[in-house]
Enzyme design. Structure first.
Site, PDB file in Angstrom:
ATOM      1  N   ARG A   1       0.857  -1.201   0.000  1.00 62.30           N
ATOM      2  CA  ARG A   1       0.000   0.000   0.000  1.00 62.30           C
ATOM      3  C   ARG A   1       0.884   1.239   0.000  1.00 62.30           C
ATOM      4  O   ARG A   1       2.103   1.141   0.004  1.00 62.30           O
ATOM      5  CB  ARG A   1      -0.918   0.001   1.239  1.00 62.30           C
ATOM      6  CG  ARG A   1      -1.889  -1.169   1.320  1.00 62.30           C
ATOM      7  CD  ARG A   1      -3.015  -1.070   0.316  1.00 62.30           C
ATOM      8  NE  ARG A   1      -3.878   0.081   0.534  1.00 62.30           N
ATOM      9  CZ  ARG A   1      -4.917   0.088   1.373  1.00 62.30           C
ATOM     10  NH1 ARG A   1      -5.216  -1.002   2.076  1.00 62.30           N
ATOM     11  NH2 ARG A   1      -5.660   1.166   1.509  1.00 62.30           N
TER      12      ARG A   1
ATOM     13  N   HIS B   1      18.128  -6.829   4.055  1.00 58.19           N
ATOM     14  CA  HIS B   1      18.695  -7.317   2.792  1.00 58.19           C
ATOM     15  C   HIS B   1      18.060  -6.518   1.670  1.00 58.19           C
ATOM     16  O   HIS B   1      17.084  -6.944   1.047  1.00 58.19           O
ATOM     17  CB  HIS B   1      18.414  -8.817   2.628  1.00 58.19           C
ATOM     18  CG  HIS B   1      19.119  -9.439   1.462  1.00 58.19           C
ATOM     19  ND1 HIS B   1      19.537 -10.758   1.471  1.00 58.19           N
ATOM     20  CD2 HIS B   1      19.467  -8.961   0.253  1.00 58.19           C
ATOM     21  CE1 HIS B   1      20.113 -11.048   0.321  1.00 58.19           C
ATOM     22  NE2 HIS B   1      20.082  -9.960  -0.441  1.00 58.19           N
TER      23      HIS B   1
ATOM     24  N   ARG C   1      17.399  -5.353  -1.872  1.00 63.05           N
ATOM     25  CA  ARG C   1      17.678  -5.832  -3.218  1.00 63.05           C
ATOM     26  C   ARG C   1      17.531  -4.689  -4.217  1.00 63.05           C
ATOM     27  O   ARG C   1      16.860  -3.694  -3.939  1.00 63.05           O
ATOM     28  CB  ARG C   1      16.760  -7.001  -3.554  1.00 63.05           C
ATOM     29  CG  ARG C   1      17.164  -8.282  -2.798  1.00 63.05           C
ATOM     30  CD  ARG C   1      16.308  -9.465  -3.175  1.00 63.05           C
ATOM     31  NE  ARG C   1      16.900 -10.722  -2.753  1.00 63.05           N
ATOM     32  CZ  ARG C   1      16.754 -11.262  -1.533  1.00 63.05           C
ATOM     33  NH1 ARG C   1      16.033 -10.635  -0.619  1.00 63.05           N
ATOM     34  NH2 ARG C   1      17.318 -12.414  -1.231  1.00 63.05           N
TER      35      ARG C   1
ATOM     36  N   HIS D   1      11.198  -5.044  -1.090  1.00 67.64           N
ATOM     37  CA  HIS D   1      10.854  -4.967   0.341  1.00 67.64           C
ATOM     38  C   HIS D   1      11.634  -3.822   0.967  1.00 67.64           C
ATOM     39  O   HIS D   1      11.158  -2.700   0.989  1.00 67.64           O
ATOM     40  CB  HIS D   1      11.044  -6.310   1.048  1.00 67.64           C
ATOM     41  CG  HIS D   1      12.179  -7.159   0.580  1.00 67.64           C
ATOM     42  ND1 HIS D   1      13.501  -6.760   0.634  1.00 67.64           N
ATOM     43  CD2 HIS D   1      12.195  -8.413   0.047  1.00 67.64           C
ATOM     44  CE1 HIS D   1      14.277  -7.715   0.172  1.00 67.64           C
ATOM     45  NE2 HIS D   1      13.523  -8.739  -0.207  1.00 67.64           N
TER      46      HIS D   1
ATOM     47  N   GLU E   1      22.793  -7.137   4.481  1.00 71.23           N
ATOM     48  CA  GLU E   1      23.098  -8.256   3.587  1.00 71.23           C
ATOM     49  C   GLU E   1      22.912  -7.828   2.135  1.00 71.23           C
ATOM     50  O   GLU E   1      22.157  -6.908   1.832  1.00 71.23           O
ATOM     51  CB  GLU E   1      22.151  -9.432   3.863  1.00 71.23           C
ATOM     52  CG  GLU E   1      22.216  -9.992   5.256  1.00 71.23           C
ATOM     53  CD  GLU E   1      21.275 -11.161   5.438  1.00 71.23           C
ATOM     54  OE1 GLU E   1      21.433 -11.902   6.431  1.00 71.23           O
ATOM     55  OE2 GLU E   1      20.370 -11.361   4.586  1.00 71.23           O
TER      56      GLU E   1
ATOM     57  N   THR F   1      14.471 -15.510  -3.280  1.00 73.49           N
ATOM     58  CA  THR F   1      15.109 -15.419  -1.970  1.00 73.49           C
ATOM     59  C   THR F   1      16.474 -16.065  -2.076  1.00 73.49           C
ATOM     60  O   THR F   1      16.763 -16.767  -3.050  1.00 73.49           O
ATOM     61  CB  THR F   1      14.258 -16.101  -0.876  1.00 73.49           C
ATOM     62  OG1 THR F   1      14.823 -15.837   0.413  1.00 73.49           O
ATOM     63  CG2 THR F   1      14.173 -17.608  -1.105  1.00 73.49           C
TER      64      THR F   1
ATOM     65  N   HIS G   1      18.272 -18.651   7.684  1.00 77.30           N
ATOM     66  CA  HIS G   1      17.363 -19.013   6.589  1.00 77.30           C
ATOM     67  C   HIS G   1      16.466 -20.163   7.020  1.00 77.30           C
ATOM     68  O   HIS G   1      16.908 -21.302   7.155  1.00 77.30           O
ATOM     69  CB  HIS G   1      18.078 -19.370   5.283  1.00 77.30           C
ATOM     70  CG  HIS G   1      17.262 -19.024   4.061  1.00 77.30           C
ATOM     71  ND1 HIS G   1      16.194 -19.780   3.640  1.00 77.30           N
ATOM     72  CD2 HIS G   1      17.323 -17.978   3.215  1.00 77.30           C
ATOM     73  CE1 HIS G   1      15.651 -19.238   2.570  1.00 77.30           C
ATOM     74  NE2 HIS G   1      16.316 -18.130   2.290  1.00 77.30           N
ATOM     75  N   ASP G   2      15.206 -19.823   7.256  1.00 77.33           N
ATOM     76  CA  ASP G   2      14.153 -20.770   7.639  1.00 77.33           C
ATOM     77  C   ASP G   2      14.339 -21.356   9.035  1.00 77.33           C
ATOM     78  O   ASP G   2      13.710 -22.368   9.374  1.00 77.33           O
ATOM     79  CB  ASP G   2      13.997 -21.884   6.606  1.00 77.33           C
ATOM     80  CG  ASP G   2      13.427 -21.380   5.289  1.00 77.33           C
ATOM     81  OD1 ASP G   2      12.869 -20.265   5.280  1.00 77.33           O
ATOM     82  OD2 ASP G   2      13.537 -22.080   4.274  1.00 77.33           O
TER      83      ASP G   2
ATOM     84  N   GLY H   1      14.016 -13.925   9.915  1.00 75.89           N
ATOM     85  CA  GLY H   1      13.050 -12.955   9.439  1.00 75.89           C
ATOM     86  C   GLY H   1      11.684 -13.528   9.146  1.00 75.89           C
ATOM     87  O   GLY H   1      10.721 -13.252   9.846  1.00 75.89           O
ATOM     88  N   HIS H   2      11.582 -14.366   8.113  1.00 80.72           N
ATOM     89  CA  HIS H   2      10.264 -14.806   7.638  1.00 80.72           C
ATOM     90  C   HIS H   2       9.456 -15.472   8.745  1.00 80.72           C
ATOM     91  O   HIS H   2       8.302 -15.083   9.012  1.00 80.72           O
ATOM     92  CB  HIS H   2      10.440 -15.763   6.456  1.00 80.72           C
ATOM     93  CG  HIS H   2       9.135 -16.244   5.880  1.00 80.72           C
ATOM     94  ND1 HIS H   2       8.427 -15.536   4.926  1.00 80.72           N
ATOM     95  CD2 HIS H   2       8.395 -17.351   6.142  1.00 80.72           C
ATOM     96  CE1 HIS H   2       7.325 -16.187   4.630  1.00 80.72           C
ATOM     97  NE2 HIS H   2       7.279 -17.284   5.344  1.00 80.72           N
TER      98      HIS H   2
END
Length: 266
Positions: free
Chosen positions: A32, A57, A59, A64, A88, A118, A209-210, A232-233
């Site tokens: 938004r 991170h 990009r 994001h 990163e 990712t 990561h995960d 993060g996720h």
């Protein structure tokens, strides 16, 4: 040298430090034009709840984290000298301008492509070592610690050390996918061996990561010397249920369980 770079790693009570990756907060905001959720406000909340660092991170497509976020968070982190700012990215794309201007505590070199969904693999140092050397040296001359995103390959750790980087970040998706399956012990053993090889090569260890509340403690019990995890996720997803502050506290409890005396005695 960066005056915020401490001579010792940013850790509390000898345990692994938790760095909260706030990319997914920015991803939600970017759907938004209302500037909510507020990445800086929620990063402050994570730090107040006990996170020892913030990771971003950015990009090239800014899908994001945006360049302005990186700068705004750098300003926030000046208010938290005991915490670590980790930026990163691919040093051959858009990472190095941030490193040169902002001089974060740590930069993590990640070999992702511009269009990559990712991060999904570590560096191939047979191919990339020579071109990484000057960038590692440049970051360090600015007082910025360098960490290399690496697959759990024991044989690659001597080459990682040869770049001059201080740390590696173990890419943990394979472990996360195997957790709770018959392959868990075998996969986890690869990470243990890689960490041991890294330590023998003079490297310090991060991981990410995960990783999540279900698999984090098991990982830290088995893998020696992990100074920092970047999450993060899963953490942001958990925050939708628990709230961000309680989620950070619960991840800290996962870390604490891994380092509890009964865990160490197993």
């Amino acid at each position: 040298m960066n005056p915020l770079v401490a001579p010792e790693p940013h850790r509390h009570d000898g345990r692994t430090a938790l760095s909260v990756n706030v990319n997914k907060i920015a991803l939600l905001r970017n759907t938004r034009h209302l500037a909510i959720p507020d990445v800086v406000k929620l990063s402050r909340q994570a730090l107040e709840a006990g996170a020892q660092g913030i990771t971003v991170h950015p990009r090239p497509d800014e899908r994001h984290i945006r360049a302005q976020d990186v700068h705004d968070l750098a300003a926030l982190m000046k208010q938290w000298p005991e915490a670590e700012y980790n930026i990163e990215g691919n040093p051959f794309h858009n990472l190095m301008p941030f490193v040169r201007e902002l001089r974060p505590h740590q930069c993590t070199f990640v070999p992702d492509s511009s269009e990559q969904f990712t991060s999904d693999h570590g560096w191939n140092l047979l191919a990339d070592l020579e071109r990484l050397l000057p960038l590692v040296a440049e970051a360090q001359a600015l007082g910025v610690r360098v960490s290399l995103f690496m697959d759990p390959l024991p044989e690659a750790m001597a080459r990682a050390s040869a770049t001059g980087a201080e740390r590696i970040e173990l890419y943990t998706e394979a472990y996360a996918s195997a957790h709770g399956t018959a392959q868990q012990a075998e996969v986890l053993a690869r990470y243990t061996a890689a960490a041991q090889a890294a330590i023998a090569a003079g490297l310090q260890i991060n991981a990410g990561h995960d990783l999540n509340r279900d698999n984090l403690s098991d990982f830290l019990r088995a893998v020696p010397g992990v100074l920092e995890v970047s999450i993060g996720h899963a953490l942001i997803a958990d925050a939708l249920e628990l709230g961000l502050s309680e989620t950070v506290r619960d991840y800290q409890r996962c870390i604490q369980r891994a380092f509890a005396p009964q865990a160490a005695a197993r």
